[in-house]
Design a protein around this motif. Structure first.
Motif, PDB file in Angstrom:
ATOM      1  N   ILE A 165       0.812  -1.218   0.000  1.00  0.00           N
ATOM      2  CA  ILE A 165       0.000   0.000   0.000  1.00  0.00           C
ATOM      3  C   ILE A 165       0.846   1.270   0.000  1.00  0.00           C
ATOM      4  O   ILE A 165       0.333   2.356  -0.265  1.00  0.00           O
ATOM      5  CB  ILE A 165      -0.969   0.019   1.198  1.00  0.00           C
ATOM      6  CG1 ILE A 165      -0.200  -0.050   2.525  1.00  0.00           C
ATOM      7  CG2 ILE A 165      -1.971  -1.124   1.096  1.00  0.00           C
ATOM      8  CD1 ILE A 165      -1.059   0.174   3.763  1.00  0.00           C
ATOM      9  N   VAL A 166       2.137   1.145   0.301  1.00  0.00           N
ATOM     10  CA  VAL A 166       3.049   2.281   0.313  1.00  0.00           C
ATOM     11  C   VAL A 166       4.416   1.794  -0.140  1.00  0.00           C
ATOM     12  O   VAL A 166       4.858   0.718   0.270  1.00  0.00           O
ATOM     13  CB  VAL A 166       3.177   2.903   1.725  1.00  0.00           C
ATOM     14  CG1 VAL A 166       4.229   4.014   1.730  1.00  0.00           C
ATOM     15  CG2 VAL A 166       1.851   3.447   2.236  1.00  0.00           C
ATOM     16  N   GLY A 167       5.091   2.587  -0.989  1.00  0.00           N
ATOM     17  CA  GLY A 167       6.469   2.278  -1.321  1.00  0.00           C
ATOM     18  C   GLY A 167       6.700   1.883  -2.763  1.00  0.00           C
ATOM     19  O   GLY A 167       5.790   1.896  -3.601  1.00  0.00           O
ATOM     20  N   ASP A 168       7.932   1.494  -3.041  1.00  0.00           N
ATOM     21  CA  ASP A 168       8.339   1.166  -4.411  1.00  0.00           C
ATOM     22  C   ASP A 168       7.525   0.022  -4.998  1.00  0.00           C
ATOM     23  O   ASP A 168       7.330  -0.041  -6.215  1.00  0.00           O
ATOM     24  CB  ASP A 168       9.827   0.792  -4.440  1.00  0.00           C
ATOM     25  CG  ASP A 168      10.736   1.982  -4.195  1.00  0.00           C
ATOM     26  OD1 ASP A 168      10.301   3.128  -4.456  1.00  0.00           O
ATOM     27  OD2 ASP A 168      11.873   1.774  -3.742  1.00  0.00           O
ATOM     28  N   LEU A 169       7.059  -0.892  -4.168  1.00  0.00           N
ATOM     29  CA  LEU A 169       6.328  -2.069  -4.663  1.00  0.00           C
ATOM     30  C   LEU A 169       4.819  -1.877  -4.629  1.00  0.00           C
ATOM     31  O   LEU A 169       4.058  -2.843  -4.672  1.00  0.00           O
ATOM     32  CB  LEU A 169       6.718  -3.311  -3.862  1.00  0.00           C
ATOM     33  CG  LEU A 169       8.208  -3.655  -3.846  1.00  0.00           C
ATOM     34  CD1 LEU A 169       8.446  -5.011  -3.199  1.00  0.00           C
ATOM     35  CD2 LEU A 169       8.810  -3.619  -5.248  1.00  0.00           C
ATOM     36  N   LEU A 170       4.379  -0.618  -4.573  1.00  0.00           N
ATOM     37  CA  LEU A 170       2.954  -0.299  -4.510  1.00  0.00           C
ATOM     38  C   LEU A 170       2.140  -1.121  -5.507  1.00  0.00           C
ATOM     39  O   LEU A 170       2.482  -1.212  -6.682  1.00  0.00           O
ATOM     40  CB  LEU A 170       2.746   1.192  -4.815  1.00  0.00           C
ATOM     41  CG  LEU A 170       1.289   1.674  -4.890  1.00  0.00           C
ATOM     42  CD1 LEU A 170       0.640   1.611  -3.519  1.00  0.00           C
ATOM     43  CD2 LEU A 170       1.221   3.084  -5.467  1.00  0.00           C
ATOM     44  N   GLY A 171       1.056  -1.712  -5.011  1.00  0.00           N
ATOM     45  CA  GLY A 171       0.145  -2.466  -5.868  1.00  0.00           C
ATOM     46  C   GLY A 171       0.531  -3.908  -6.088  1.00  0.00           C
ATOM     47  O   GLY A 171      -0.275  -4.697  -6.610  1.00  0.00           O
ATOM     48  N   THR A 172       1.749  -4.303  -5.690  1.00  0.00           N
ATOM     49  CA  THR A 172       2.151  -5.699  -5.827  1.00  0.00           C
ATOM     50  C   THR A 172       1.326  -6.558  -4.880  1.00  0.00           C
ATOM     51  O   THR A 172       1.120  -6.196  -3.718  1.00  0.00           O
ATOM     52  CB  THR A 172       3.644  -5.873  -5.502  1.00  0.00           C
ATOM     53  OG1 THR A 172       4.413  -5.000  -6.353  1.00  0.00           O
ATOM     54  CG2 THR A 172       4.088  -7.312  -5.724  1.00  0.00           C
ATOM     55  N   GLU A 173       0.828  -7.674  -5.381  1.00  0.00           N
ATOM     56  CA  GLU A 173      -0.005  -8.555  -4.571  1.00  0.00           C
ATOM     57  C   GLU A 173       0.719  -9.866  -4.302  1.00  0.00           C
ATOM     58  O   GLU A 173       1.377 -10.419  -5.182  1.00  0.00           O
ATOM     59  CB  GLU A 173      -1.331  -8.838  -5.282  1.00  0.00           C
ATOM     60  CG  GLU A 173      -2.193  -7.590  -5.488  1.00  0.00           C
ATOM     61  CD  GLU A 173      -3.505  -7.888  -6.178  1.00  0.00           C
ATOM     62  OE1 GLU A 173      -3.757  -9.084  -6.458  1.00  0.00           O
ATOM     63  OE2 GLU A 173      -4.264  -6.946  -6.441  1.00  0.00           O
ATOM     64  N   LEU A 174       0.587 -10.354  -3.092  1.00  0.00           N
ATOM     65  CA  LEU A 174       1.132 -11.653  -2.718  1.00  0.00           C
ATOM     66  C   LEU A 174       0.084 -12.727  -2.963  1.00  0.00           C
ATOM     67  O   LEU A 174      -1.109 -12.504  -2.728  1.00  0.00           O
ATOM     68  CB  LEU A 174       1.528 -11.658  -1.244  1.00  0.00           C
ATOM     69  CG  LEU A 174       2.599 -10.663  -0.809  1.00  0.00           C
ATOM     70  CD1 LEU A 174       2.737 -10.678   0.712  1.00  0.00           C
ATOM     71  CD2 LEU A 174       3.935 -10.973  -1.467  1.00  0.00           C
ATOM     72  N   GLU A 175       0.520 -13.881  -3.415  1.00  0.00           N
ATOM     73  CA  GLU A 175      -0.407 -15.008  -3.598  1.00  0.00           C
ATOM     74  C   GLU A 175      -0.679 -15.650  -2.251  1.00  0.00           C
ATOM     75  O   GLU A 175       0.245 -15.999  -1.512  1.00  0.00           O
ATOM     76  CB  GLU A 175       0.184 -16.039  -4.549  1.00  0.00           C
ATOM     77  CG  GLU A 175      -0.708 -17.263  -4.752  1.00  0.00           C
ATOM     78  CD  GLU A 175      -0.067 -18.339  -5.597  1.00  0.00           C
ATOM     79  OE1 GLU A 175      -0.649 -19.443  -5.667  1.00  0.00           O
ATOM     80  OE2 GLU A 175       1.020 -18.102  -6.161  1.00  0.00           O
ATOM     81  N   GLN A 176      -1.970 -15.809  -1.922  1.00  0.00           N
ATOM     82  CA  GLN A 176      -2.345 -16.475  -0.684  1.00  0.00           C
ATOM     83  C   GLN A 176      -2.347 -17.979  -0.908  1.00  0.00           C
ATOM     84  O   GLN A 176      -2.931 -18.483  -1.868  1.00  0.00           O
ATOM     85  CB  GLN A 176      -3.715 -16.009  -0.195  1.00  0.00           C
ATOM     86  CG  GLN A 176      -4.124 -16.633   1.127  1.00  0.00           C
ATOM     87  CD  GLN A 176      -5.485 -16.154   1.618  1.00  0.00           C
ATOM     88  OE1 GLN A 176      -6.019 -15.171   1.113  1.00  0.00           O
ATOM     89  NE2 GLN A 176      -6.048 -16.847   2.590  1.00  0.00           N
TER      90      GLN A 176
END
Length: 321
Positions: A165-176
């Motif tokens: 939600i904040v930072g260089d990796l904004l929007g990256t999603e982890l696989e559950q």
């Protein structure tokens, strides 16, 4: 402990409102790129009390054979991770005090996470298009849910949704990864040759619940958002699958529900980790399993209703017809 924590909640919220800005947090987090953020209302970001890594995540945990483990009560909850032939249990008695375990199971780098304030126990695949990440506890909360951070870029991640939600990796999603919470007795019976996380080498009151009677409270800690609709109590557990939630009250009259392409089953025997001071003595909240039509485990979470409503405001409530 609980009375001290809750007595401080109002003061913390007021302080958070006064200091609600990325500029304020950047002093503590100089390596985080606050120019990239999906947070619209910074009042939602609060300090939970401990600073960065004040709640120490566990890296490279050690394990014991199931038969050799004697310190976990039969009713105590564990997060079960079964990948291939590698079956491991992560006791909530440890995760309550550490919240994140970075591990590798069946060759898959995983982050086993537990946010006590949301009862949210989720396991993520740590592999991303940016490489394999390692996670720590920021000490920050949003809607009472833990904000994790990755040590590679110090981006902030919302635990409940597994997204930066904040930072260089904004929007990256982890696989559950499909994992679940069950009693230690259930795990042992199914996995007599399995492994269980050994006690970490920290001076903590493992087995004790610092949030006594929390899940019977009327209002969540450090939460000022909307309460759930349909008269559902804020701290009722719900089974979240994607953007759908089944209140556990549905299982008062049924032990199995088949809807929306999934089968949900409930069985007694698991203690609440957020009830009595002694986790093993907590009231019985049972074990939920979620499977698809082929009997395969489905990724899900058993979280509090307020947290589902906060992060999925347009989600579907699977209430009794």
């Amino acid at each position: 402990m609980r009375h001290v924590i809750f007595a401080a909640a109002t003061a913390v919220i007021m302080a958070g409102q006064a200091l609600a800005s990325p500029d304020f947090w950047s002093r503590e987090w100089p390596n985080t790129n606050f120019e990239r953020s999906s947070v619209e209302n910074w009042v939602e970001i609060l300090s939970g009390g401990p600073p960065k890594d004040g709640i120490p995540a566990i890296d490279n945990p050690t394990f014991q054979n199931v038969a050799d483990k004697t310190t976990v009560g039969a009713r105590e909850p564990v997060i079960t991770v079964e990948i291939g032939d590698d079956n491991r249990a992560y006791p909530i008695r440890y995760l309550t005090w550490h919240e994140i375990v970075n591990d590798t199971v069946g060759g898959v780098p995983v982050a086993v996470t537990f946010c006590p304030l949301c009862n949210s126990g989720i396991t993520f695949d740590r592999r991303t298009r940016h490489g394999v990440l390692s996670f720590g506890v920021s000490g920050k909360l949003r809607n009472s849910d833990m904000i994790m951070y990755d040590r590679e870029t110090e981006s902030w991640w919302q635990q409940a949704v597994g997204e930066a939600i904040v930072g260089d990796l904004l929007g990256t999603e982890l696989e559950q990864i499909p994992t679940w919470m069950e009693s230690w007795a259930e795990f042992k019976a199914r996995n007599p040759d399995g492994l269980v996380m050994a006690q970490p080498g920290y001076p903590r009151m493992y087995g004790a619940n610092p949030y006594q009677n929390y899940d019977s409270s009327h209002r969540p800690f450090l939460y000022s958002g909307e309460l759930p609709p349909h008269g559902i109590p804020a701290l009722m557990r719900v089974v979240r699958v994607g953007d759908r939630a089944w209140p556990l009250s549905r299982f008062e009259t049924a032990t199995e529900i088949s809807e929306a392409g999934v089968n949900l089953s409930w069985a007694p025997g698991q203690a609440s980790a957020l009830d009595s001071q002694d986790i093993n003595a907590g009231r019985d909240v049972g074990t939920i399993r979620v499977r698809d039509a082929q009997g395969r485990d489905v990724a899900h979470d058993v979280m509090f209703a307020f947290a589902f409503h906060a992060f999925w405001p347009d989600g579907t409530w699977m209430i009794a017809r």
